[in-house]
Scaffold this active site. Structure first.
Site, PDB file in Angstrom:
ATOM      1  N   GLU A 157       4.740   2.244  -4.142  1.00  0.00           N
ATOM      2  CA  GLU A 157       5.499   1.268  -3.339  1.00  0.00           C
ATOM      3  C   GLU A 157       6.885   0.952  -3.879  1.00  0.00           C
ATOM      4  OE1 GLU A 157       2.903  -2.106  -2.758  1.00  0.00           O
ATOM      5  OE2 GLU A 157       1.295  -0.850  -2.002  1.00  0.00           O
ATOM      6  N   ASN A 199       3.114   7.114  -3.778  1.00  0.00           N
ATOM      7  CA  ASN A 199       2.242   6.454  -2.798  1.00  0.00           C
ATOM      8  C   ASN A 199       2.940   5.238  -2.184  1.00  0.00           C
ATOM      9  OD1 ASN A 199      -0.491   6.130  -1.670  1.00  0.00           O
ATOM     10  ND2 ASN A 199      -0.641   4.289  -2.955  1.00  0.00           N
ATOM     11  N   HIS A 235      -2.473   1.416   6.031  1.00  0.00           N
ATOM     12  CA  HIS A 235      -3.063   0.117   6.383  1.00  0.00           C
ATOM     13  C   HIS A 235      -2.590  -0.169   7.808  1.00  0.00           C
ATOM     14  CE1 HIS A 235      -4.536  -0.595   2.367  1.00  0.00           C
ATOM     15  NE2 HIS A 235      -3.342  -0.364   1.858  1.00  0.00           N
ATOM     16  N   GLU A 262      -5.222   4.892   1.529  1.00  0.00           N
ATOM     17  CA  GLU A 262      -5.773   3.529   1.546  1.00  0.00           C
ATOM     18  C   GLU A 262      -6.136   3.111   2.968  1.00  0.00           C
ATOM     19  OE1 GLU A 262      -3.291   0.724  -0.589  1.00  0.00           O
ATOM     20  OE2 GLU A 262      -2.771   2.201  -2.111  1.00  0.00           O
ATOM     21  N   ASP A 264      -7.274   1.691   6.278  1.00  0.00           N
ATOM     22  CA  ASP A 264      -8.085   0.663   6.942  1.00  0.00           C
ATOM     23  C   ASP A 264      -7.366   0.284   8.232  1.00  0.00           C
ATOM     24  OD1 ASP A 264      -6.064  -0.940   5.769  1.00  0.00           O
ATOM     25  OD2 ASP A 264      -7.421  -1.870   4.337  1.00  0.00           O
TER      26      ASP A 264
HETATM   27  O1  9MR Z   1      -7.132  -4.159  -2.671  1.00  0.00           O
HETATM   28  C1  9MR Z   1      -6.359  -4.649  -3.736  1.00  0.00           C
HETATM   29  C2  9MR Z   1      -6.646  -6.129  -3.930  1.00  0.00           C
HETATM   30  O2  9MR Z   1      -7.961  -6.311  -4.412  1.00  0.00           O
HETATM   31  C3  9MR Z   1      -5.658  -6.731  -4.907  1.00  0.00           C
HETATM   32  O3  9MR Z   1      -5.840  -8.124  -4.952  1.00  0.00           O
HETATM   33  C4  9MR Z   1      -4.250  -6.394  -4.460  1.00  0.00           C
HETATM   34  C5  9MR Z   1      -3.260  -6.973  -5.439  1.00  0.00           C
HETATM   35  O4  9MR Z   1      -1.948  -6.692  -5.116  1.00  0.00           O
HETATM   36  O5  9MR Z   1      -4.093  -4.985  -4.372  1.00  0.00           O
HETATM   37  C6  9MR Z   1      -4.916  -4.426  -3.403  1.00  0.00           C
HETATM   38  O6  9MR Z   1      -4.679  -3.045  -3.292  1.00  0.00           O
HETATM   39  C7  9MR Z   1      -3.366  -2.663  -2.885  1.00  0.00           C
HETATM   40  C8  9MR Z   1      -3.084  -1.323  -3.496  1.00  0.00           C
HETATM   41  O7  9MR Z   1      -3.243  -1.387  -4.893  1.00  0.00           O
HETATM   42  C9  9MR Z   1      -1.685  -0.840  -3.166  1.00  0.00           C
HETATM   43  N1  9MR Z   1      -1.453  -0.859  -1.733  1.00  0.00           N
HETATM   44  C10 9MR Z   1      -1.793  -2.081  -1.054  1.00  0.00           C
HETATM   45  C11 9MR Z   1      -3.230  -2.486  -1.371  1.00  0.00           C
HETATM   46  C12 9MR Z   1      -3.621  -3.701  -0.579  1.00  0.00           C
HETATM   47  O8  9MR Z   1      -2.858  -4.817  -0.947  1.00  0.00           O
END
Ligand code: 9MR
Length: 449
Positions: A157, A199, A235, A262, A264
C-alpha cells in the site's frame, strides 16, 4: 417418504451425475474443494488466517479442507515481528507458517514494509535511521522464513488513493523514493526463492492508482530491480470494474505474476456474481497464479457486518462459495507457467583469519548492482564495537547501508556498528548490509574497537 418417490429421487440423482460427467468431458474431473479445483489449472486458493483462531475446530476444519494457501492476517507484520528494535518475535508468524506447511499449503508472507501497523519505535524514526531499520527488518524477517515462503508482500500500500497516481506520503516514503526498490533488493538477497510482490488496494481496474503502480513495475523490470509479482487486494463493494481482467493482464504482460491477495465482497445481490467474475478473470490470465480470500467465515472478517466471505458465521457454505467453486471447475483455459524467481547464486568469501573479529560477505548481484549482507563474528573474546573495511572495485558506489554507519561510498570504505549491534559475545555474530551500483566487494577486514 414413500418408496416410489425414493426411487424417483435416486433416478434424478443418477441422471444429474451423468449430466455432470458429460459437462466435464475433455477437462479435469470436477473437484469438490476450492483448493483442489484451483489446483486443476495449477493455481492455489488461499485464505488469510489468524493464529488466535487456530483452536476453533470449525475454523480449522474448513481451513484444512478447502484451502491450499494461507496468509497471516496480522502475524508477520512489522509490529508483530519486531516489537522492539532488533528484538524479533516469530511466535505467531511461525504458528501460521507451520499450520500451512503441515497441511501442504503454500504460505504467502504479509507484509514486510507498510506505513500502517509499524511498531511504535519505528513510527518515531525518520531519515537514515528509519531506512536502515526498515531494510534490516526486511533482511531479518525474510531470512528467518527463508525457503519457506511462496511469495512475500515486500511492500504494501505505498501508493496514494485518488487521481494522482503518485506515492503515498509516509515516514518510509520520506526516507527517499528508492525505499521500495531497496526493500525488494534486500528481500531477494535474504530469500532468493520467494516470489517478491508489491501489494495494494483500489487497484481493481485500470485507474490512476493502478497505473502509477504499473509504471513503477515497468521501471523496476527495465532496471533489473527484483520484482516477481503484483498483488491486487480486491476488497470489493457491490460492483466490479469492467476493466478488472484487462488490468490483471496488462500487469502480467510486464513479465510479473499477478495474484488476488485479499478478496472479500460486500454482501448484496451481486456477491456471488462478483466472486465468480474475479475467479474467471484470474483463470483467464495465465500469470494469475492464485486467489486468497481475506478470512474464512463472515464472523472472521475485518469488515464487521458486511458478511463479505464464502462461509457464514456457522461455517456453512454460502452461494458465493458455490459460485467460486463452479467457476474454478468450469476451468481455466490458461495454466500459469511454473517459474521460479531469477536468482544469482550467492557467492561467499571465506573469513579472514586473525584479529578479534572476522567479516564474511554474501553477495546477491545482478547486472549493474548488488546487495551485500555481511556477517561479523567475534573471535574467542567478546567484541564491544567493530569496524569493517573493504575497497570497492572501480565503478561501484554504495547507495544504501543498514545496521551500520559507513564512511565513504566508493574506493576504500568502512562500516561501523550502530548502537544495537556493537556488542557481540565471543563466537557469536551479527549482521549488517549495504547495496550498491556496479560489482560488489571482495575481501572484508574486521577490527574490534
Ligand atoms: O485484517 C486485518 C485486520 O485484522 C487488522 O486490524 C488491520 C490493521 O490495519 O489489517 C487488516 O488487514 C489489512 C491488510 O493487512 C492490508 N490490506 C488491508 C487489510 C484490511 O484492512
Amino acid at each position: 417418504m414413500t418408496r416410489p418417490r425414493r426411487l424417483l429421487l435416486a433416478a434424478a440423482a443418477a441422471s444429474t451425475v451423468v449430466a455432470a460427467s458429460i459437462a466435464v468431458i475433455g477437462t479435469a474431473e470436477a473437484a469438490s474443494t476450492l483448493g483442489a479445483s484451483a489446483a486443476q489449472s495449477g493455481r492455489y486458493f488461499g485464505a488469510a488466517i489468524a493464529a488466535g483462531r487456530l483452536g476453533d475446530s470449525t475454523y480449522t476444519r474448513i481451513l484444512r479442507t478447502e484451502f491450499n494457501s494461507v496468509t497471516p492476517e496480522n502475524e508477520m507484520k512489522w509490529d508483530a515481528t519486531e516489537p522492539q528494535q532488533g528484538r524479533f518475535n516469530y511466535t505467531n508468524g511461525d504458528r501460521i507458517l507451520n499450520e500451512g506447511l503441515s497441511n501442504g499449503a503454500k504460505v504467502r508472507g504479509h507484509a514486510l514494509l507498510w506505513h500502517a501497523q509499524q511498531p511504535g519505535w519505528a513510527q518515531s524514526l525518520s531519515g537514515s535511521a528509519l531506512r536502515n531499520a526498515a531494510i534490516n527488518h526486511v533482511t531479518q524477517v525474510a531470512s528467518h522464513y527463508k525457503g519457506k515462503i511462496y511469495a512475500w508482500d515486500v511492500v504494501n500500500e505505498a501508493f496514494a488513493d485518488g487521481g494522482s497516481g503518485a506515492r503515498r506520503d509516509s515516514n518510509l516514503q520520506r526516507t527517499g523514493n528508492d525505499w521500495i526498490e531497496a526493500a525488494f533488493r534486500a528481500a531477494r538477497a535474504a530469500d532468493p526463492a520467494a516470489k517478491l510482490c508489491y501489494n495494494d488496494y483500489n487497484t481493481d481496474g485500470i485507474n490512476a492508482k493502478s497505473t502509477g503502480i504499473y509504471n513503477m513495475v515497468r521501471d523496476f523490470k527495465s532496471r533489473g530491480v527484483p520484482i516477481d509479482c503484483v498483488g491486487f487486494q480486491s476488497h470489493l463493494g457491490t460492483g466490479i470494474d469492467s476493466t478488472y481482467q484487462a488490468n490483471l493482464k496488462r500487469f502480467a504482460d510486464l513479465g510479473v505474476d499477478v495474484q488476488i491477495t485479499e478478496l472479500d465482497v460486500a454482501q448484496g445481490g451481486n456477491q456471488a456474481n462478483i466472486y465468480a467474475t474475479v475467479t474467471r478473470a484470474c483463470l483467464a490470465v495465465s500469470r494469475c497464479t492464485g486467489i486468497t480470500v481475506w478470512g474464512i467465515r463472515d464472523t472472521d472478517s475485518w469488515r464487521g457486518g458486511e458478511n463479505p466471505l464464502l462461509f457464514d458465521g456457522s461455517g456453512n457454505k454460502k452461494a458465493a462459495y458455490t459460485s467460486v467453486l463452479n467457476a474454478l471447475n468450469a476451468g481455466g483455459t490458461t495454466t500459469p507457467p511454473t517459474t521460479t524467481p531469477p536468482t544469482t547464486p550467492p557467492t561467499t568469501t571465506p573469513p579472514p583469519t586473525g584479529g578479534a573479529c572476522s567479516a564474511t560477505v554474501t553477495l546477491n548481484s545482478w547486472n549493474g548492482g548488488y546487495v551485500a549482507n555481511v556477517r561479523v563474528t567475534a573471535g574467542s573474546a567478546a567484541v564491544n564495537g567493530w569496524t569493517v573495511t573493504t575497497t570497492l572495485p572501480s565503478g561501484s558506489a554504495i547507495t544504501g547501508v543498514w545496521s551500520a554507519t559507513n564512511t565513504g561510498t566508493s574506493g576504500a570504505v568502512s562500516f561501523r556498528n550502530v548502537a544495537y549491534n556493537g556488542q557481540v559475545p565471543a563466537g557469536s555474530s551479527t549482521e549488517f548490509g549495504f547495496q550498491g551500483t556496479g560489482t560488489g566487494p571482495g575481501t572484508l577486514t574486521c577490527a574490534a574497537a
